[in-house]
Design an enzyme around this catalytic site. Sequence first.
Site, short mmCIF file in Angstrom:
data_model
loop_
_atom_site.label_atom_id
_atom_site.label_comp_id
_atom_site.label_asym_id
_atom_site.label_seq_id
_atom_site.Cartn_x
_atom_site.Cartn_y
_atom_site.Cartn_z
N ARG A 176 0.81 -1.23 0.00
CA ARG A 176 0.00 0.00 0.00
C ARG A 176 0.84 1.27 0.00
NH1 ARG A 176 -2.71 -1.46 5.70
NH2 ARG A 176 -0.77 -1.88 6.77
N GLU A 231 -4.64 -1.35 -1.61
CA GLU A 231 -5.09 -1.70 -0.27
C GLU A 231 -5.77 -3.07 -0.41
OE1 GLU A 231 -5.22 -0.84 3.08
OE2 GLU A 231 -6.45 -2.65 3.04
N PHE A 232 -5.22 -4.06 0.30
CA PHE A 232 -5.69 -5.44 0.09
C PHE A 232 -7.16 -5.63 0.44
CE2 PHE A 232 -1.07 -6.76 1.24
CZ PHE A 232 -0.63 -6.34 -0.02
N LYS A 264 3.80 -19.34 6.82
CA LYS A 264 3.48 -19.78 8.17
C LYS A 264 3.57 -18.58 9.11
CE LYS A 264 6.28 -19.88 11.14
NZ LYS A 264 7.44 -19.29 11.86
N GLU A 310 18.78 -20.77 18.30
CA GLU A 310 19.02 -19.50 17.60
C GLU A 310 19.73 -18.55 18.55
OE1 GLU A 310 15.58 -18.09 15.18
OE2 GLU A 310 14.49 -19.22 16.70
N ASP A 338 5.68 -20.62 17.14
CA ASP A 338 6.56 -20.01 16.12
C ASP A 338 7.49 -21.06 15.49
OD1 ASP A 338 7.70 -17.73 14.72
OD2 ASP A 338 9.45 -17.94 16.02
N HIS A 351 8.31 -25.96 12.10
CA HIS A 351 9.64 -26.45 11.71
C HIS A 351 10.05 -27.73 12.46
CE1 HIS A 351 9.62 -22.66 9.82
NE2 HIS A 351 10.08 -21.94 10.81
N LYS A 393 15.36 -19.14 21.61
CA LYS A 393 16.01 -17.91 21.16
C LYS A 393 17.10 -17.55 22.18
CE LYS A 393 12.39 -16.62 18.25
NZ LYS A 393 12.43 -17.58 17.14
N1 LIG Z 1 9.64 -11.90 8.44
C1 LIG Z 1 10.04 -13.16 8.61
O1 LIG Z 1 11.23 -13.47 8.86
C2 LIG Z 1 9.08 -14.27 8.47
C3 LIG Z 1 7.77 -14.03 8.09
N2 LIG Z 1 6.90 -15.07 7.92
C4 LIG Z 1 5.53 -14.82 7.50
O2 LIG Z 1 5.55 -14.08 6.29
C5 LIG Z 1 4.44 -13.19 6.22
C6 LIG Z 1 4.96 -11.77 6.00
O3 LIG Z 1 5.75 -11.42 7.12
P1 LIG Z 1 6.56 -10.05 7.18
O4 LIG Z 1 7.17 -9.75 5.87
O5 LIG Z 1 7.41 -10.15 8.38
O6 LIG Z 1 5.39 -9.00 7.45
P2 LIG Z 1 5.45 -7.42 7.28
O7 LIG Z 1 4.40 -6.88 8.20
O8 LIG Z 1 6.84 -6.93 7.38
O9 LIG Z 1 4.99 -7.20 5.77
C7 LIG Z 1 3.65 -7.22 5.38
C8 LIG Z 1 3.52 -6.39 4.12
O10 LIG Z 1 2.14 -6.38 3.74
C9 LIG Z 1 1.70 -5.02 3.62
N3 LIG Z 1 0.31 -4.93 4.06
C10 LIG Z 1 -0.20 -5.37 5.24
N4 LIG Z 1 -1.54 -5.13 5.27
C11 LIG Z 1 -1.85 -4.54 4.09
C12 LIG Z 1 -3.06 -4.07 3.52
N5 LIG Z 1 -4.23 -4.18 4.16
N6 LIG Z 1 -3.03 -3.53 2.29
C13 LIG Z 1 -1.84 -3.41 1.63
N7 LIG Z 1 -0.65 -3.81 2.12
C14 LIG Z 1 -0.67 -4.39 3.33
C15 LIG Z 1 2.61 -4.25 4.52
O11 LIG Z 1 2.55 -2.91 4.17
P3 LIG Z 1 2.88 -1.77 5.28
O12 LIG Z 1 4.37 -1.82 5.42
O13 LIG Z 1 2.36 -0.53 4.65
O14 LIG Z 1 2.15 -2.16 6.55
C16 LIG Z 1 3.94 -4.95 4.21
O15 LIG Z 1 4.42 -4.56 2.94
C17 LIG Z 1 3.67 -13.39 7.53
O16 LIG Z 1 2.65 -14.35 7.31
C18 LIG Z 1 4.73 -13.98 8.46
O17 LIG Z 1 4.14 -14.74 9.47
C19 LIG Z 1 7.29 -16.38 8.09
C20 LIG Z 1 8.58 -16.68 8.48
C21 LIG Z 1 9.56 -15.67 8.74
O1 LIG Z 2 10.02 -19.14 10.94
C1 LIG Z 2 10.86 -18.68 11.68
O2 LIG Z 2 12.15 -19.11 11.54
C2 LIG Z 2 13.23 -18.33 12.05
C3 LIG Z 2 14.43 -19.28 12.07
O3 LIG Z 2 14.73 -19.68 10.76
P1 LIG Z 2 16.23 -20.09 10.34
O4 LIG Z 2 16.09 -20.47 8.92
O5 LIG Z 2 17.08 -18.87 10.58
O6 LIG Z 2 16.62 -21.22 11.23
C4 LIG Z 2 12.91 -17.80 13.43
O7 LIG Z 2 13.94 -16.91 13.87
C5 LIG Z 2 11.60 -17.03 13.38
O8 LIG Z 2 11.27 -16.60 14.70
C6 LIG Z 2 10.49 -17.92 12.87
O9 LIG Z 2 9.31 -17.15 12.66
#
Ligand SMILES: NC(=O)C1=CN([C@@H]2O[C@H](COP(=O)(O)OP(=O)(O)OC[C@H]3O[C@@H](n4cnc5c(N)ncnc54)[C@H](OP(=O)(O)O)[C@@H]3O)[C@@H](O)[C@H]2O)C=CC1
Ligand SMILES: O=C1O[C@H](COP(=O)(O)O)[C@@H](O)[C@H](O)[C@H]1O
Length: 493
Positions: free
Chosen positions: A51, A94-95, A149, A217, A236, A241, A341
């Site tokens: 967004r 906007e999703f 996930k 970790e 988590d 995993h 962690k």
């Molecule tokens: N980050 C990680 O290391 C990991 C993440 N995941 C999973 O991956 C997925 C993404 O995680 P992550 O990247 O950390 O999440 P973030 O919150 O960092 O990213 C989400 C993105 O979606 C956008 N967004 C959210 N709501 C809306 C909306 N209503 N309309 C438009 N855009 C929207 C956000 O925009 P804005 O910035 O404007 O809010 C942002 O770009 C999750 O399901 C998480 O559980 C799984 C394993 C590891």
């Molecule tokens: O999914 C997740 O994994 C990471 C650990 O992943 P790794 O590949 O670095 O072993 C974890 O830190 C995070 O909390 C969890 O959401």
Amino acid sequence: MSVNDDNSTAVDLALFGALGDLALRKLYVALYHLDREALMAPETRILGLARQEYDKDAFRARVRDALETRVRPDERTEESMNRFLARLDYIEIEFASPESYNQIAQWHGNSPRPLTIYLSVPARLYGEICANLSKSGCLDDESRVVVEKPIGYSLQTSEEINDAIGAVFDESRIYRIDHYLGKETVQNLLALRFANPLFGSQWNQSHISHVEITVAETVGIEGRWGYFDQAGQLRDMVQNHLMQLLCMIAMDPPSNLDADSIRDEKVKVLKALRPFEGERLSTDVVRGQYIAGTIAGKSVPGYLEEEGANVDSRTETFVAFKTEIQNWRWAGVPFYLRTGKRMPEKLSQIVIHFRPQSHYIFDNDQRSMAANKLIIRLQPDEGIALQVLTKDSGLDKGMRLRTGPLHLDFHQAFPSARIPDAYERLLLEVMKGQQYLFVRRDEIEYSWRWIDRMIEGWEARDILPKRYPAGSWGPVSSIAMITQDGRSWYEDY
Ligand SMILES: NC(=O)C1=CN([C@@H]2O[C@H](COP(=O)(O)OP(=O)(O)OC[C@H]3O[C@@H](n4cnc5c(N)ncnc54)[C@H](OP(=O)(O)O)[C@@H]3O)[C@@H](O)[C@H]2O)C=CC1
Ligand SMILES: O=C1O[C@H](COP(=O)(O)O)[C@@H](O)[C@H](O)[C@H]1O
């Protein structure tokens, strides 16, 4: 297409959450490497959806920054970067607004490439996005969806989310990510177990005394308090995993490498897991939460001092438990698992402890060391070591024994091969339309059913996490849990 065929078909990849943490840290880097190694079809296009107000050029510049931070300089050239960036488009959306989805339909147009939706957004948005995609007419029978996930935080919530995705996509079109399944060393478990008759014939309760799985970790929660405090380490890391690792170690041989053959065997393991009940919730499970400590000589804050923390939080950052798989192969073999962690080092490792010789003829004082161990290092220093007993060399040693490893270090054995990141493998499989490294709905739900019982038990018995200093291997009771069985966590790291 066979699992051995590395050619992907061209897709139109629409990435929801294109400016989020996961996309910027992992997904573009993985896609870039696939392109650089000519594993991505030349016609594949990538659409970023988020967004924030960006145009195509600003979006490409943002992705370039992310790549420059995360791809090694010797793995990028101007040409390889530009070729990849030229695949990218961006739509600000906007999703929650169904009316904006026609932009995606327009971008996809009449393309013969399957529209491949990647939902890199919180799981609570999956249902709404799928419904909006369906209403906008973007989808057809070839469309696929990739979801991250964790799917929900309990059996009930995961069922609701899976129902919402399933109302739009057939199961054969849903790719549920567990990035541990994309790790090269985790896939190697299939090769190790099912290509080597030596291990295949020994892989059961007659020959194995117990199994350890450690996923440690050094990181804390990395600014993700809002997410992590709702989840905790059990949801988590264990629900997904560690359960997948346990399944890969414990499942019966699948009849072939088809997705459903493998997943059917994993589900049987999950169904056979002994539930935690009664006293076992206190004796066989340890919850922990880190307090301030030191890791690699650096002071780090405790969980309750992290940014955004709620000082009353009872969320666990460490879990250790002993479980059993109640079937013919594993009856009576304890599986000890732990994950946390802020541990002293990053280490994912599986140790298979074989039973000692039934008749022993060497010095009695060496009896306790007289058993083989198979150590599977998933990360870092990926490799496999088999601890064997040999005669100590020298005229003065008589028939004294010593243990030594037969060691296969993947980096030394395959020096020119780069170990790809899990997301590279997973994205490649999505583009190939192969589901064997993705999690089927029933796997997730059986896992949640087991996890929910543990959480209900904790709540009913008011079991609080025990404190452990950052930089330690968890609460002392996690050591006691295994030593009371006359064993110890394998420590030759
Ligand atoms: N980050 C990680 O290391 C990991 C993440 N995941 C999973 O991956 C997925 C993404 O995680 P992550 O990247 O950390 O999440 P973030 O919150 O960092 O990213 C989400 C993105 O979606 C956008 N967004 C959210 N709501 C809306 C909306 N209503 N309309 C438009 N855009 C929207 C956000 O925009 P804005 O910035 O404007 O809010 C942002 O770009 C999750 O399901 C998480 O559980 C799984 C394993 C590891
Ligand atoms: O999914 C997740 O994994 C990471 C650990 O992943 P790794 O590949 O670095 O072993 C974890 O830190 C995070 O909390 C969890 O959401």
